[in-house]
Structures are given as C-alpha cells and as structure tokens.
Design a protein around this motif. Structure first.
Motif: not given
Length: 386
Positions: A104-105, A124-130, A189-191
């Motif tokens: 993400t940016n 870095g960001g909620r997506e990577n945390k998930e 989640s994007f994941v």
C-alpha cells in the motif's frame, strides 16, 4: 470565522491525503546475508506483472519505491543460493517458498534471513499485520513441505518416495485448512481476498462463490476481486449446456472475427500460447481432427494468450508460432483489446491448453484442460459418428 477555520482544516486534510497518495510506497528490506545477490519485488497491477528493483542498496538493506492505485500483493524473490534447490546436476532447479506481503502507499519494512526468506516478517499497515499473523501459523507447514520436496528427489526406492509424498500431502492439507479458516474468520481482510484468489481449485464452485460473497465489500473493486468474480462467472459460462460468451477479436489476417459468425457449426475453442509447450504439442493432433471434420460442419478457433504486455511483441510471438506450427484454422489474439474483452478471464481459463467444444447453437458440450487426446476424439466421434 468558524466556517473559515473548518475550510482551512478541511483543505489541510485533503492536502495531507493527496500528499500521501502522491508519495506512494517505500519498502525497506533488511535481509541478513543477502549482500550483493539480486533481490526483486514482483507485483501484479491491473493484470500486468511489474518487477521492482532496488533504488538503493547498502549491504543487506534494500530500498524500493513506487506507487499503487489499490492494495496489491508483492512477492520478494532472491538470487541467493538458498532461494532454489538444484535437484538435477547441471542446472535444473526448484524455487524455495517465497515471501508475500501487501503493498500500500506507505512505509513497509521487511526483515528476514536470506537462507530462509519465506520466514521473514513484514511491518507496515493493517494488511501486513494480518498477513504476518497468517504467516506465523503457516510457517511450520511451509518449512515441512519445502524439506519434503527436497528430500523426494533424493529418495531412490518407491516406498520412501511414497512415504514422503504422503507426508507432503498431509502438510499441504493442513496449510489449506489454515487458509480456509483464515478466510472464514476474517471476511474484512484483504488477505482473505488474496487467499481466495489462489484457491480456486480447492473449493467446489458453489462453496467458492459462497466464500466470496461472505467477504465484506471493502476490497471488492480491486483487481483481485474482479479476478475471483471472473473465476466464478467463467465456471458458469463453461458448464455443459451454458451459452458460450460471444466476442469479436482481430484474426491473424488483420480482419475482425466474431464468434457468432460460426453459428450452425460445431466449434472447438482452443486456448493456447506460443510460450506453452503442451499447447503446441497438441497442434499435430488438432491438425488431424481438423482435416477429418472441417468439411462436416466443424471449425477450430485458436484464442492465444501471449505473456508480453507489449502488443507488437505479443503479436510477433503469436504469428511466428502459427507459421512455425502450420496452423490453418481461425486464430485470434486475446491481447488485442484485452482491457475491454479479456476472453481468458471471461471463460475462467486456469490452465493452458484448455479446449471447449460448442454445439451448433453455441452451447458448451465439453471442456478439458490439457491436450484433449482420446477424450476429445470420443466427443467428436459421438457428434459426427466417425
């Protein structure tokens, strides 16, 4: 006065958002032991594969910058010797598991060891945390699968190989269970969207569609969501009895070809590409059946998908293969006008070659992923009685 302050505050907020979007992403990869070995990031943006190279490199630290229009999956790949396994002396290699993350940016930091890149962590960001949470659950089984794959090539007796295969199957089943559970438990989640896009063949289509509809609408305008929808619609479009999706594409003579023009004939759609060995290996057999049935109301339409994003380069590879293989039936290139009419996506093609037989009314009679062989021969024999 208050209105003026609100306008200024609102303007500042828009400026901050705009600045963040324009700034794009900055990825810092700290890979222990990487040194001067090449480290690249591959990402898929709007269906096109992009390779990012480091803009800065200092020892084991690599920096990448760029911009994305939506969250995308990045894959870190390395030229370090540990990133592949030579299973046949002389240059036949098997790649090690990769490390995926979400771009993400924003600022993203990757920390890993070059010898086990896939075990790295991403911040870095909620997506990577998930995604990190998922990676922690997956890691033992990915490591197990990787070790088994390497050992399988060393096993000389069939008993040992079969035992290794059974162990590998169990590890893969556990991984699949972990991923399906994640999708079910994290609909926003994007994941989950990323995982579902990769698991088309691991659900029956009814369950796959249900899993997609249970996801929240947060990311359903992204390319990955559109890809999943195409898998679902493609499966429905190629069910026996379904009406084939119409299209118009330029043929290899530079003339527009419309599928509807073949109404009244039995039509074999052959999805292939110049780069695809099994596709081209099937051409001699297609020549045989074309010669046998072309005067009896049968036609073949080759729909080629070339890997190059450059249309002229794709066209050159495509036309070269047609000439080299001596193909005399109708040929169209999917790369033409692909943004508006992507027939590979519309038909949900997951493997090359794929062959779909249509009846005289343009309805699906038969579909097979692979060369076709005896199964295709039997289908044609039942149609034409020859």
């Amino acid at each position: 006065m208050k209105k003026t302050i609100l306008m200024i505050a609102g303007g500042l907020l828009l400026a901050i958002i705009s600045s963040a979007q324009e700034r794009g992403f900055k990825i810092t990869a700290n890979i222990k032991g990487q040194g001067d070995y090449r480290l690249s990031i591959s990402r898929l943006a709007d269906g096109k594969r992009i390779m990012d190279t480091a803009v800065a490199h200092n020892g084991d630290a690599f920096v990448y910058t760029g911009r994305v229009d939506e969250p995308v999956v990045g894959t870190l790949s390395s030229a370090h010797p540990s990133a592949r396994y030579e299973f046949v002396k002389g240059g036949m290699f098997m790649p090690a598991p990769s490390l995926d993350f979400i771009i993400t940016n924003r600022d993203i930091t990757i920390t890993a060891d070059a010898t086990e890149l896939y075990k790295g962590t991403v911040a870095g960001g909620r997506e990577n945390k998930e995604l990190d949470k998922l990676h922690q659950a997956e890691a033992p089984f990915i490591a197990q699968d990787w070790e088994i794959r390497k050992k399988r090539f060393k096993k000389e007796d069939s008993v040992a190989r079969n035992a290794a295969m059974a162990e590998q199957k169990a590890a893969k089943e556990r991984l699949l269970d972990i991923r399906k559970q994640f999708i079910a438990k994290h609909p926003g989640s994007f994941v989950s969207l990323m995982l579902l896009s990769r698991l088309t063949g691991d659900y029956d289509m009814t369950a796959y569609e249900a899993a997609y509809h249970k996801l929240s609408g947060t990311y359903k305008n992204t390319y990955l969501a559109k890809y999943i929808v195409s898998r679902i619609s493609g499966a429905k479009a190629t069910e026996v009895g379904a009406k084939a999706i119409g299209f118009t594409k330029m043929d290899n003579h530079g003339q527009p070809f419309t599928l509807a023009s073949l109404k009244g004939k039995y039509v074999l759609l052959d999805f292939w590409g110049s780069w695809c060995g099994p596709c081209r290996a099937s051409h001699p057999h297609l020549k045989e059946i074309y010669s046998k049935y072309k005067d009896k109301g049968f036609e073949i339409v080759g729909i080629a998908e070339e890997k190059s994003d450059d249309l002229e380069a794709a066209k050159k590879s495509w036309l070269g293969a047609i000439q080299s293989d001596g193909l005399s039936w109708i040929q169209v290139l999917n790369n033409y006008n692909k943004k508006d009419a992507d027939m590979v996506m519309a038909y949900g093609i997951e493997g090359f070659p794929t062959k779909i037989l249509l009846d005289k009314d343009g309805k699906v009679l038969f579909k097979i992923v692979g060369n076709g062989g005896d199964e295709l021969d039997q289908q044609l024999k039942s149609v034409f009685g020859l």
